[in-house]
Design a protein around this motif. Structure first.
Motif, PDB file in Angstrom:
ATOM      1  N   LYS A 282     -34.394  36.757   7.030  1.00  0.00           N
ATOM      2  CA  LYS A 282     -33.501  36.063   7.968  1.00  0.00           C
ATOM      3  C   LYS A 282     -33.417  36.811   9.299  1.00  0.00           C
ATOM      4  O   LYS A 282     -33.420  36.200  10.377  1.00  0.00           O
ATOM      5  CB  LYS A 282     -32.100  35.939   7.369  1.00  0.00           C
ATOM      6  N   GLY A 283     -33.344  38.143   9.227  1.00  0.00           N
ATOM      7  CA  GLY A 283     -33.276  38.941  10.448  1.00  0.00           C
ATOM      8  C   GLY A 283     -34.539  38.828  11.279  1.00  0.00           C
ATOM      9  O   GLY A 283     -34.489  38.748  12.510  1.00  0.00           O
ATOM     10  N   ILE A 284     -35.685  38.816  10.612  1.00  0.00           N
ATOM     11  CA  ILE A 284     -36.954  38.643  11.322  1.00  0.00           C
ATOM     12  C   ILE A 284     -36.980  37.283  12.020  1.00  0.00           C
ATOM     13  O   ILE A 284     -37.377  37.177  13.190  1.00  0.00           O
ATOM     14  CB  ILE A 284     -38.142  38.798  10.343  1.00  0.00           C
ATOM     15  N   ASN A 294     -42.687  33.158  20.245  1.00  0.00           N
ATOM     16  CA  ASN A 294     -44.000  33.668  20.659  1.00  0.00           C
ATOM     17  C   ASN A 294     -44.219  35.079  20.112  1.00  0.00           C
ATOM     18  O   ASN A 294     -44.186  36.073  20.845  1.00  0.00           O
ATOM     19  CB  ASN A 294     -44.109  33.663  22.190  1.00  0.00           C
ATOM     20  N   VAL A 295     -44.400  35.155  18.817  1.00  0.00           N
ATOM     21  CA  VAL A 295     -44.577  36.430  18.126  1.00  0.00           C
ATOM     22  C   VAL A 295     -46.058  36.579  17.745  1.00  0.00           C
ATOM     23  O   VAL A 295     -46.612  35.713  17.072  1.00  0.00           O
ATOM     24  CB  VAL A 295     -43.696  36.501  16.859  1.00  0.00           C
ATOM     25  N   ASP A 296     -46.677  37.676  18.186  1.00  0.00           N
ATOM     26  CA  ASP A 296     -48.091  37.906  17.864  1.00  0.00           C
ATOM     27  C   ASP A 296     -48.270  38.472  16.464  1.00  0.00           C
ATOM     28  O   ASP A 296     -49.269  38.197  15.800  1.00  0.00           O
ATOM     29  CB  ASP A 296     -48.713  38.856  18.891  1.00  0.00           C
ATOM     30  N   ALA A 297     -47.310  39.291  16.016  1.00  0.00           N
ATOM     31  CA  ALA A 297     -47.387  39.852  14.666  1.00  0.00           C
ATOM     32  C   ALA A 297     -46.015  40.333  14.226  1.00  0.00           C
ATOM     33  O   ALA A 297     -45.192  40.746  15.055  1.00  0.00           O
ATOM     34  CB  ALA A 297     -48.384  41.006  14.611  1.00  0.00           C
ATOM     35  N   ILE A 298     -45.787  40.264  12.928  1.00  0.00           N
ATOM     36  CA  ILE A 298     -44.596  40.831  12.288  1.00  0.00           C
ATOM     37  C   ILE A 298     -45.049  42.088  11.567  1.00  0.00           C
ATOM     38  O   ILE A 298     -46.030  42.063  10.817  1.00  0.00           O
ATOM     39  CB  ILE A 298     -43.968  39.832  11.304  1.00  0.00           C
ATOM     40  N   VAL A 299     -44.355  43.203  11.809  1.00  0.00           N
ATOM     41  CA  VAL A 299     -44.729  44.481  11.206  1.00  0.00           C
ATOM     42  C   VAL A 299     -43.626  44.912  10.248  1.00  0.00           C
ATOM     43  O   VAL A 299     -42.454  44.963  10.625  1.00  0.00           O
ATOM     44  CB  VAL A 299     -44.944  45.569  12.282  1.00  0.00           C
ATOM     45  N   ILE A 300     -44.006  45.229   9.015  1.00  0.00           N
ATOM     46  CA  ILE A 300     -43.057  45.746   8.029  1.00  0.00           C
ATOM     47  C   ILE A 300     -43.441  47.188   7.753  1.00  0.00           C
ATOM     48  O   ILE A 300     -44.565  47.479   7.328  1.00  0.00           O
ATOM     49  CB  ILE A 300     -43.072  44.919   6.734  1.00  0.00           C
ATOM     50  N   THR A 301     -42.501  48.113   8.009  1.00  0.00           N
ATOM     51  CA  THR A 301     -42.793  49.536   7.902  1.00  0.00           C
ATOM     52  C   THR A 301     -41.630  50.254   7.228  1.00  0.00           C
ATOM     53  O   THR A 301     -40.682  49.630   6.756  1.00  0.00           O
ATOM     54  CB  THR A 301     -43.118  50.116   9.290  1.00  0.00           C
ATOM     55  N   GLY A 302     -41.707  51.595   7.164  1.00  0.00           N
ATOM     56  CA  GLY A 302     -40.696  52.376   6.462  1.00  0.00           C
ATOM     57  C   GLY A 302     -41.082  52.630   5.014  1.00  0.00           C
ATOM     58  O   GLY A 302     -42.070  52.086   4.506  1.00  0.00           O
ATOM     59  N   ARG A 317     -41.530  34.325   3.206  1.00  0.00           N
ATOM     60  CA  ARG A 317     -40.546  33.601   4.011  1.00  0.00           C
ATOM     61  C   ARG A 317     -40.838  33.604   5.510  1.00  0.00           C
ATOM     62  O   ARG A 317     -40.328  32.763   6.238  1.00  0.00           O
ATOM     63  CB  ARG A 317     -39.146  34.176   3.776  1.00  0.00           C
ATOM     64  N   VAL A 318     -41.639  34.575   5.996  1.00  0.00           N
ATOM     65  CA  VAL A 318     -41.788  34.703   7.450  1.00  0.00           C
ATOM     66  C   VAL A 318     -43.213  34.503   7.963  1.00  0.00           C
ATOM     67  O   VAL A 318     -43.415  34.436   9.178  1.00  0.00           O
ATOM     68  CB  VAL A 318     -41.277  36.078   7.944  1.00  0.00           C
ATOM     69  N   GLU A 319     -44.201  34.407   7.079  1.00  0.00           N
ATOM     70  CA  GLU A 319     -45.578  34.351   7.576  1.00  0.00           C
ATOM     71  C   GLU A 319     -45.888  33.067   8.339  1.00  0.00           C
ATOM     72  O   GLU A 319     -46.902  32.996   9.028  1.00  0.00           O
ATOM     73  CB  GLU A 319     -46.576  34.557   6.434  1.00  0.00           C
ATOM     74  N   PHE A 320     -44.992  32.062   8.266  1.00  0.00           N
ATOM     75  CA  PHE A 320     -45.185  30.858   9.089  1.00  0.00           C
ATOM     76  C   PHE A 320     -44.966  31.175  10.567  1.00  0.00           C
ATOM     77  O   PHE A 320     -45.441  30.449  11.449  1.00  0.00           O
ATOM     78  CB  PHE A 320     -44.232  29.738   8.644  1.00  0.00           C
ATOM     79  N   ILE A 321     -44.248  32.271  10.860  1.00  0.00           N
ATOM     80  CA  ILE A 321     -43.944  32.640  12.244  1.00  0.00           C
ATOM     81  C   ILE A 321     -45.143  33.315  12.905  1.00  0.00           C
ATOM     82  O   ILE A 321     -45.530  32.980  14.035  1.00  0.00           O
ATOM     83  CB  ILE A 321     -42.726  33.584  12.300  1.00  0.00           C
ATOM     84  N   ALA A 322     -45.733  34.272  12.193  1.00  0.00           N
ATOM     85  CA  ALA A 322     -46.844  35.067  12.744  1.00  0.00           C
ATOM     86  C   ALA A 322     -47.497  35.840  11.602  1.00  0.00           C
ATOM     87  O   ALA A 322     -46.909  35.985  10.523  1.00  0.00           O
ATOM     88  CB  ALA A 322     -46.330  36.032  13.815  1.00  0.00           C
ATOM     89  N   PRO A 323     -48.700  36.373  11.822  1.00  0.00           N
ATOM     90  CA  PRO A 323     -49.320  37.233  10.807  1.00  0.00           C
ATOM     91  C   PRO A 323     -48.422  38.415  10.468  1.00  0.00           C
ATOM     92  O   PRO A 323     -47.749  38.968  11.350  1.00  0.00           O
ATOM     93  CB  PRO A 323     -50.609  37.705  11.482  1.00  0.00           C
TER      94      PRO A 323
END
Length: 355
Positions: A282-284, A294-302, A317-323
């Motif tokens: 939801k936060g993403i 206009n998001v080029d990529a979503i990064v999950i780290t930590g 849940r979020v890959e529809f937004i961006a890779p």
């Protein structure tokens, strides 16, 4: 030309050091300070001589000559808000961190120790992506309550470093791309990066719950709880920061333990753990609206990004937004060293710190 960089990252009871030769890690060591030693000092700045000597002694005893260093970089401490990227540590910054930091915090020692070592051998000291980096846009600062102004608080050092890595993977510049980065650790922070700047964040007290934080909770119910007479102020802070999230629901702040519970058939553990992934997603999505999608990529780290269970739930849940790019780990020492390496190579410019 080859560069040797010493990175220093002080924690509450340890000082982590790393030595890099260009992009290559030569050494990475956590120097532990016993609590009995730490408790001798009234203020964090008073630990300076002790911690500096521990660092220098370790390097000397292991055959590393500080005179071969090209630069020293420390974790940026609690100065008033600064821009992201590199700052040269100068007398003004040292004075602020030694005598009047915004908050008493172990990271304040990073710049102080770096400055002392660098001065002794005639090279420059830097901080990089300070914990006080703040480039939020004005509209993001409005909270809805004039008494409270939103500020940029996120895992900026690792978040920017991982976004830069993804940009490089795509054959582009970080400053030419838009990212949403979720850092999953003891606390969770999410940030949106537009063309090289973190323009808005969801801090660990205003978004998803995490292993130790309660995150965003219903305000009316929170106010009622605060004034219920059951808890004092210190306890309420602890319920939000330290005893919230997974540890409150499941009795552990270790995501690996939670996953064992799930694999052993604990349906409540699965519900709570998946709820954490749900809130992160939801936060993403929330921050994706800041750049109009206009998001080029979503990064999950930590650290929790090592969990395939957690990242798969979020990704779904979020890959529809961006890779979605999974970049696990804290990576703080690498981020400090490579940030300064870019400065030494002339790829970035270091700012001069002024009050």
């Amino acid at each position: 030309m080859s560069y040797r960089i010493l990175a220093i990252n002080p924690g509450s009871t340890s000082t982590k050091i790393a030595l890099y030769e260009d992009e290559k890690e030569v050494l990475c060591q956590t120097l532990v300070h016993p609590m009995t030693e730490i408790q001798k000092y009234d203020k964090i700045a008073d630990q300076f001589d002790m911690r500096k000597e521990v660092v220098l002694t370790f390097l000397r005893d292991n055959g590393y000559d500080v005179n071969e260093l090209s630069a020293v970089v420390g974790r940026g401490g609690m100065v008033p808000s600064v821009k992201s990227g590199a700052y040269i540590v100068n007398k003004t910054m040292v004075e602020r961190l030694r005598n009047n930091p915004v908050i008493e915090h172990a990271s304040n020692l990073g710049a102080l120790i770096a400055y002392e070592i660098a001065n002794s051998i005639g090279v420059s000291a830097y901080i990089y992506d300070s914990v006080r980096s703040d480039e939020m846009i004005d509209i993001a600062r409005i909270s809805g309550m004039p008494d409270i102004v939103r500020t940029s608080t996120c895992h900026v050092l690792n978040s920017r470093a991982m976004a830069m890595k993804v940009a490089s993977k795509y054959g582009k510049k970080y400053s030419d791309m838009n990212f949403v980065v979720a850092h999953l650790g003891g606390g969770v922070s999410i940030s949106v990066h537009e063309k090289g700047k973190i323009i808005d964040v969801i801090a660990d007290d205003e978004g998803p719950f995490s292993p130790e934080r309660s995150g965003r909770v219903p305000c009316k119910a929170l106010i009622e709880l605060c004034y219920s007479g059951k808890f004092d102020k210190k306890t309420m802070f602890k319920k939000q920061h330290g005893n919230g999230g997974l540890i409150a629901y499941l009795g552990t702040n270790d995501a690996r333990e939670v996953e064992k519970m799930i694999k052993n058939g604990d349906e409540n553990a699965k519900l709570v753990y998946e709820a954490m992934a749900y809130q992160i997603a939801k936060g993403i999505g929330e921050l994706s609206t800041v750049v109009n999608g206009n998001v080029d990529a979503i990064v999950i780290t930590g650290g929790i990004a090592y969990s395939e269970m957690m990242t798969s739930w979020i990704k779904k849940r979020v890959e529809f937004i961006a890779p979605v790019e999974i970049m696990p780990g804290e990576n703080e020492m690498e981020a400090l060293a490579l940030g300064v390496l870019r400065v030494l190579r002339g790829e970035e410019e270091a700012r001069e710190y002024v009050e």
